[in-house]
Design a protein around this motif. Structure first.
Motif, mmCIF file in Angstrom:
data_model
loop_
_atom_site.group_PDB
_atom_site.id
_atom_site.type_symbol
_atom_site.label_atom_id
_atom_site.label_comp_id
_atom_site.label_asym_id
_atom_site.label_seq_id
_atom_site.Cartn_x
_atom_site.Cartn_y
_atom_site.Cartn_z
ATOM 1 N N LEU A 25 -1.287 -4.296 -8.481
ATOM 2 C CA LEU A 25 -1.775 -4.012 -7.132
ATOM 3 C C LEU A 25 -3.276 -3.789 -7.145
ATOM 4 C CD1 LEU A 25 -1.310 -3.467 -4.145
ATOM 5 C CD2 LEU A 25 -0.666 -1.117 -4.737
ATOM 6 N N ALA A 26 -3.767 -3.076 -8.157
ATOM 7 C CA ALA A 26 -5.201 -2.787 -8.228
ATOM 8 C C ALA A 26 -5.625 -2.647 -9.676
ATOM 9 C CB ALA A 26 -5.530 -1.500 -7.462
ATOM 10 N N ALA A 27 -6.885 -2.984 -9.948
ATOM 11 C CA ALA A 27 -7.470 -2.803 -11.273
ATOM 12 C C ALA A 27 -8.647 -1.847 -11.140
ATOM 13 C CB ALA A 27 -7.935 -4.143 -11.842
ATOM 14 N N PHE A 28 -8.644 -0.800 -11.937
ATOM 15 C CA PHE A 28 -9.711 0.194 -11.899
ATOM 16 C C PHE A 28 -10.516 0.138 -13.187
ATOM 17 C CE2 PHE A 28 -6.782 2.809 -9.036
ATOM 18 C CZ PHE A 28 -7.355 2.293 -7.892
ATOM 19 N N ASP A 29 -11.834 0.161 -13.039
ATOM 20 C CA ASP A 29 -12.736 0.052 -14.178
ATOM 21 C C ASP A 29 -13.107 1.436 -14.700
ATOM 22 O OD1 ASP A 29 -14.401 -0.888 -16.095
ATOM 23 O OD2 ASP A 29 -16.008 -1.497 -14.756
ATOM 24 N N ASP A 84 -8.240 1.044 -0.774
ATOM 25 C CA ASP A 84 -7.065 1.609 -0.110
ATOM 26 C C ASP A 84 -6.152 2.305 -1.124
ATOM 27 O OD1 ASP A 84 -7.918 0.546 2.299
ATOM 28 O OD2 ASP A 84 -6.553 -1.180 2.234
ATOM 29 N N VAL A 85 -5.948 1.642 -2.262
ATOM 30 C CA VAL A 85 -5.070 2.201 -3.289
ATOM 31 C C VAL A 85 -5.686 3.465 -3.876
ATOM 32 C CG1 VAL A 85 -3.952 1.775 -5.504
ATOM 33 C CG2 VAL A 85 -4.104 -0.072 -3.816
ATOM 34 N N LEU A 86 -6.987 3.413 -4.159
ATOM 35 C CA LEU A 86 -7.666 4.578 -4.710
ATOM 36 C C LEU A 86 -7.597 5.747 -3.732
ATOM 37 C CD1 LEU A 86 -9.132 5.364 -7.263
ATOM 38 C CD2 LEU A 86 -11.277 4.649 -6.210
ATOM 39 N N LYS A 87 -7.683 5.461 -2.444
ATOM 40 C CA LYS A 87 -7.577 6.521 -1.427
ATOM 41 C C LYS A 87 -6.203 7.184 -1.477
ATOM 42 C CE LYS A 87 -8.426 7.538 3.442
ATOM 43 N NZ LYS A 87 -7.267 8.423 3.585
ATOM 44 N N ILE A 114 2.698 -3.837 -3.469
ATOM 45 C CA ILE A 114 2.899 -4.556 -4.737
ATOM 46 C C ILE A 114 3.624 -5.868 -4.475
ATOM 47 C CG2 ILE A 114 4.186 -4.529 -6.912
ATOM 48 C CD1 ILE A 114 3.623 -1.497 -7.039
ATOM 49 N N VAL A 115 4.703 -5.807 -3.722
ATOM 50 C CA VAL A 115 5.495 -7.007 -3.432
ATOM 51 C C VAL A 115 4.660 -8.027 -2.651
ATOM 52 C CG1 VAL A 115 7.493 -7.871 -2.153
ATOM 53 C CG2 VAL A 115 7.708 -5.817 -3.579
ATOM 54 N N ASN A 116 3.835 -7.542 -1.738
ATOM 55 C CA ASN A 116 2.991 -8.450 -0.945
ATOM 56 C C ASN A 116 2.027 -9.251 -1.812
ATOM 57 O OD1 ASN A 116 4.231 -7.431 1.328
ATOM 58 N ND2 ASN A 116 2.462 -6.253 2.049
ATOM 59 N N GLU A 170 5.585 -9.746 -14.340
ATOM 60 C CA GLU A 170 5.469 -8.287 -14.273
ATOM 61 C C GLU A 170 4.517 -7.919 -13.157
ATOM 62 O OE1 GLU A 170 5.307 -5.931 -17.795
ATOM 63 O OE2 GLU A 170 3.746 -4.606 -16.987
ATOM 64 N N CYS A 171 4.814 -6.801 -12.511
ATOM 65 C CA CYS A 171 3.888 -6.245 -11.536
ATOM 66 C C CYS A 171 3.668 -4.776 -11.881
ATOM 67 C CB CYS A 171 4.408 -6.396 -10.105
ATOM 68 S SG CYS A 171 6.007 -5.620 -9.799
ATOM 69 N N ALA A 172 2.604 -4.198 -11.357
ATOM 70 C CA ALA A 172 2.284 -2.803 -11.657
ATOM 71 C C ALA A 172 1.447 -2.234 -10.530
ATOM 72 C CB ALA A 172 1.522 -2.703 -12.976
ATOM 73 N N LEU A 173 1.474 -0.914 -10.437
ATOM 74 C CA LEU A 173 0.568 -0.235 -9.511
ATOM 75 C C LEU A 173 -0.880 -0.469 -9.934
ATOM 76 C CD1 LEU A 173 1.784 3.393 -8.676
ATOM 77 C CD2 LEU A 173 1.076 1.623 -7.055
#
Length: 200
Positions: free
Chosen positions: A171-175, A13-16, A60-62, A151-154
Motif C-alpha cells: 500500500l505504501a513505501a516509507f523511506d 494518507d496512510v502515514l496520517k 490494499i485491495v484497490n 503478495e500485498c502488504a500495508l
C-alpha cells in the motif's frame, strides 16, 4: 462519505492513519529483521480500530490489479503481524483467510487450516523490511500444496528492494532508514534500544 471514512489513496494518507492513532513511533528499535531503525510502524495499533483496519484493507485491495484478484482462491498471512490485515483483506475479497504459524521455527498451517491442492494464494503481510519472513511464508504455502500468486502488504520498508519471488503490491513505501547491527549511527546508538516486533 466523511473524511474519516475515506479510503487512503496516497502515502501521506496512510502515514496520517498511523500518526492519528499514535502508531508511528520514534526512538531506537530493533526490527524483526534484525536491523535497527529510529522509526517503528506499530501496525497492530493502526489495525486495532476495526473501521480503520477495514479502510486500509480496502486500500490494499484497490492497489492490486484485477487480473491478479480474479485468480485468488484464498488469503494466507504469517502470524503474528499479518493476521489482522490478512483477515480484513480476506473480508474485502469475500474469500477465506488463514494464517501460518511457526511455534517450532518453521511456518506451517495449524488449527485445522488446509489448502486445496493447487490453491491460488494471496499472501498478506503487515510490514516487509528484508522480505525474509515473506519468503519463508511463501515456501510454506508451497509445502502445504498451494501457490502464492502475489503478495500485498500495508508497508514496504524495503522501498522495492525486497525480492519475494512473486509480484508485490504494498500500500505504501516509507523511506525510514534501517541499519545493520554493526553500522548503527552514533546518535541512534546513544538511545536505548527496544524490540517491539513479535519475532524472537
Amino acid at each position: 462519505m466523511t473524511t474519516h471514512e475515506t479510503i487512503p489513496e496516497t502515502v501521506d494518507d496512510v502515514l496520517k492513519e498511523f500518526r492519528d492513532c499514535g502508531a508511528l513511533l520514534e526512538g531506537h528499535f530493533k526490527l524483526s529483521s534484525g536491523r535497527h531503525s529510529g522509526h517503528y510502524l506499530q501496525c497492530a495499533r493502526v489495525l486495532m480500530d476495526p473501521a480503520r483496519a477495514g479502510r486500509l484493507a480496502q486500500a490494499i485491495v484497490n492497489a492490486i490489479p484485477d487480473d491478479v484478484l480474479d485468480q485468488v482462491d484464498v488469503v494466507v498471512s504469517p502470524a503474528m503481524g499479518g493476521i489482522i490485515v490478512g483477515h480484513e483483506v480476506a473480508r474485502v475479497l469475500k474469500k477465506d483467510g488463514m494464517f501460518l504459524e511457526r511455534p517450532e521455527g518453521t511456518f506451517h498451517l495449524r488449527r485445522g487450516f488446509a489448502l486445496e491442492p493447487g490453491a491460488k494464494v494471496l499472501m498478506v503481510e503487515d510490514v516487509v523490511t528484508t522480505g525474509l519472513s515473506s519468503r519463508e511464508a511463501i515456501d510454506a504455502v508451497a509445502r502445504e500444496g498451494g501457490e502464492v500468486i502475489a503478495e500485498c502488504a500495508l508497508i514496504d520498508r524495503s522501498l522495492g528492494s525486497a525480492d519475494l519471488g512473486v509480484p508485490f503490491y504494498p500500500l505504501a513505501a516509507f523511506d525510514f532508514p534501517t541499519y545493520d547491527e554493526n553500522d548503527i549511527p552514533d546518535a541512534l546508538a546513544s538511545v536505548a534500544v527496544t524490540k517491539p516486533g513479535s519475532r524472537k
